[in-house]
Design an enzyme around this catalytic site. Structure first.
Site, short mmCIF file in Angstrom:
data_model
loop_
_atom_site.label_atom_id
_atom_site.label_comp_id
_atom_site.label_asym_id
_atom_site.label_seq_id
_atom_site.Cartn_x
_atom_site.Cartn_y
_atom_site.Cartn_z
N ASP A 252 65.88 -0.97 57.68
CA ASP A 252 67.06 -1.30 58.46
C ASP A 252 68.17 -1.60 57.46
O ASP A 252 68.12 -2.62 56.76
CB ASP A 252 66.78 -2.50 59.36
CG ASP A 252 67.98 -2.93 60.19
OD1 ASP A 252 69.10 -2.44 59.92
OD2 ASP A 252 67.81 -3.76 61.11
N TYR B 36 82.96 2.30 65.10
CA TYR B 36 82.47 3.33 64.18
C TYR B 36 83.57 3.78 63.24
O TYR B 36 83.39 3.80 62.01
CB TYR B 36 81.94 4.52 64.99
CG TYR B 36 81.58 5.72 64.15
CD1 TYR B 36 80.44 5.73 63.36
CD2 TYR B 36 82.39 6.87 64.16
CE1 TYR B 36 80.11 6.84 62.60
CE2 TYR B 36 82.05 7.98 63.41
CZ TYR B 36 80.92 7.97 62.62
OH TYR B 36 80.60 9.07 61.87
N ALA C 293 86.45 2.34 62.45
CA ALA C 293 86.93 1.28 61.57
C ALA C 293 85.94 1.01 60.44
O ALA C 293 86.33 0.79 59.28
CB ALA C 293 87.18 0.01 62.38
N LYS D 123 83.80 3.16 59.18
CA LYS D 123 83.84 4.29 58.26
C LYS D 123 85.10 4.25 57.38
O LYS D 123 85.07 4.66 56.22
CB LYS D 123 83.77 5.61 59.03
CG LYS D 123 82.39 5.92 59.58
CD LYS D 123 81.37 6.16 58.48
CE LYS D 123 80.06 6.71 59.03
NZ LYS D 123 79.06 6.96 57.97
#
Length: 252
Positions: free
Chosen positions: A62, A152, A154, A156
Site C-alpha cells: 500500500d 486526482y 491536484a 498529480k
C-alpha cells in the site's frame, strides 16, 4: 543483435502498481524483453500468479504506507543486489464533485499519487545502480482538470512539482516523468458510481475532453520501457518529461 536503445535484457526492475492497467502490462512486456521483475501492489492476490508466470516476485504494498514502501524496496534490493529501474504506476482516482470531496479523500489521493511516489524514490535511492532509471507515471490532464476528479488532478500536479524538486536536487539521477494520456485497458473507473460517471461523461464531452480514440495499454507500456532503455544507453541525457498521448487515426 538487439538495439541497445531498446534493450532492457537483464535489467533488475521494480514495478509498483503491477496488479492492473499500465503496471501490469509493463511488467509482462519487461519480462518478454528480458528484464528481471519484482512486482508490488496493494492487491497481492492479483500479483501472485503473474509473478509466478514471469519468474518474478510479488510484494504486497500500500503506497500510502511509508514503512511498507521501505520494507518492499529493501526486500527487492536485497534480492537483486541493485536496482536498474523503478517504475511507479500506482494511482488512486476518486470520482466526486469537488464540493463533495471530503478531507479523507483529499489526503489519501495525495498520500498515494504524490507522497507515495516520492517516498518510493527516497527508499530506492541507496540501491540504484549507476545507470538506473526512475520512471513515474503522471497525467496529461495536469493543468487541464476535468470535472469530478479534483483530488486526482491536484495530487498529480503536486507529483509533478515533487519530481521537479527531485531533478533540481539530484540532477545526476535519471528521473523521468511520463505524462500519460487516455489509455484503454486500465481500471481507472473501478468502483466509480455509474450515475455520477454518466453525468461526468456528458460534462467532459461538452468540454471536448473525451478523445476519439485511446492509446492501447500495451503500446504505452512498451513506450515506457523504451524510455528506460534509451536512458540507460545514453547516460548523459535524461528525458525529463515525456508525453504519451493517443495517436488519432486520419481515416485513410
Amino acid at each position: 543483435m538487439s538495439d541497445r536503445h531498446s534493450n532492457i535484457e537483464g535489467a533488475r526492475m521494480l514495478v509498483i502498481g503491477a496488479s492492473s492497467g499500465i503496471g501490469h502490462a509493463l511488467a509482462r512486456a519487461a519480462r518478454t524483453r528480458g528484464a528481471r521483475v519484482a512486482l508490488a501492489a496493494r492487491r497481492v492476490e492479483l500479483l501472485s500468479g503473474l509473478a509466478e508466470e514471469l519468474d518474478g516476485s510479488a510484494h504486497e504494498l500500500d503506497v500510502s504506507d511509508p514503512r511498507a514502501i521501505e520494507r518492499v524496496v529493501d526486500e527487492v534490493a536485497t534480492t537483486f543486489g541493485q536496482l536498474d529501474a523503478v517504475v511507479f504506476t500506482s494511482a488512486v482516482v476518486p470520482f466526486a464533485l469537488i464540493e463533495e470531496t471530503d478531507v479523507t479523500t483529499w489526503l489519501h489521493a495525495y498520500a498515494v499519487n504524490a507522497v507515495g511516489a516520492s517516498h518510493a524514490l527516497r527508499a530506492a535511492l541507496p540501491h540504484l545502480a549507476d545507470d538506473a532509471v526512475v520512471l513515474v507515471a503522471s497525467s496529461h490532464d495536469v493543468g487541464r482538470p476535468r470535472a469530478g476528479v479534483a483530488a486526482y488532478h491536484a495530487s498529480k500536479a503536486a507529483l509533478d512539482e515533487i519530481l521537479r524538486s527531485w531533478r533540481a536536487e539530484h540532477p545526476e539521477l535519471a528521473v523521468i516523468r511520463v505524462s500519460v494520456g487516455p489509455t484503454d485497458g486500465t481500471e481507472i473507473l473501478r468502483g466509480a458510481d455509474r450515475d455520477l460517471l454518466a453525468d461526468l461523461y456528458r460534462a467532459w464531452a461538452q468540454e471536448g475532453q473525451i478523445p476519439a480514440k485511446m492509446s492501447a495499454v500495451n503500446d504505452v507500456a512498451n513506450a515506457m520501457l523504451s524510455l528506460i532503455a534509451m536512458s540507460r544507453a545514453n547516460p548523459t541525457v535524461v528525458s525529463d518529461i515525456v508525453h504519451l498521448a493517443p495517436r488519432l487515426s486520419t481515416g485513410r
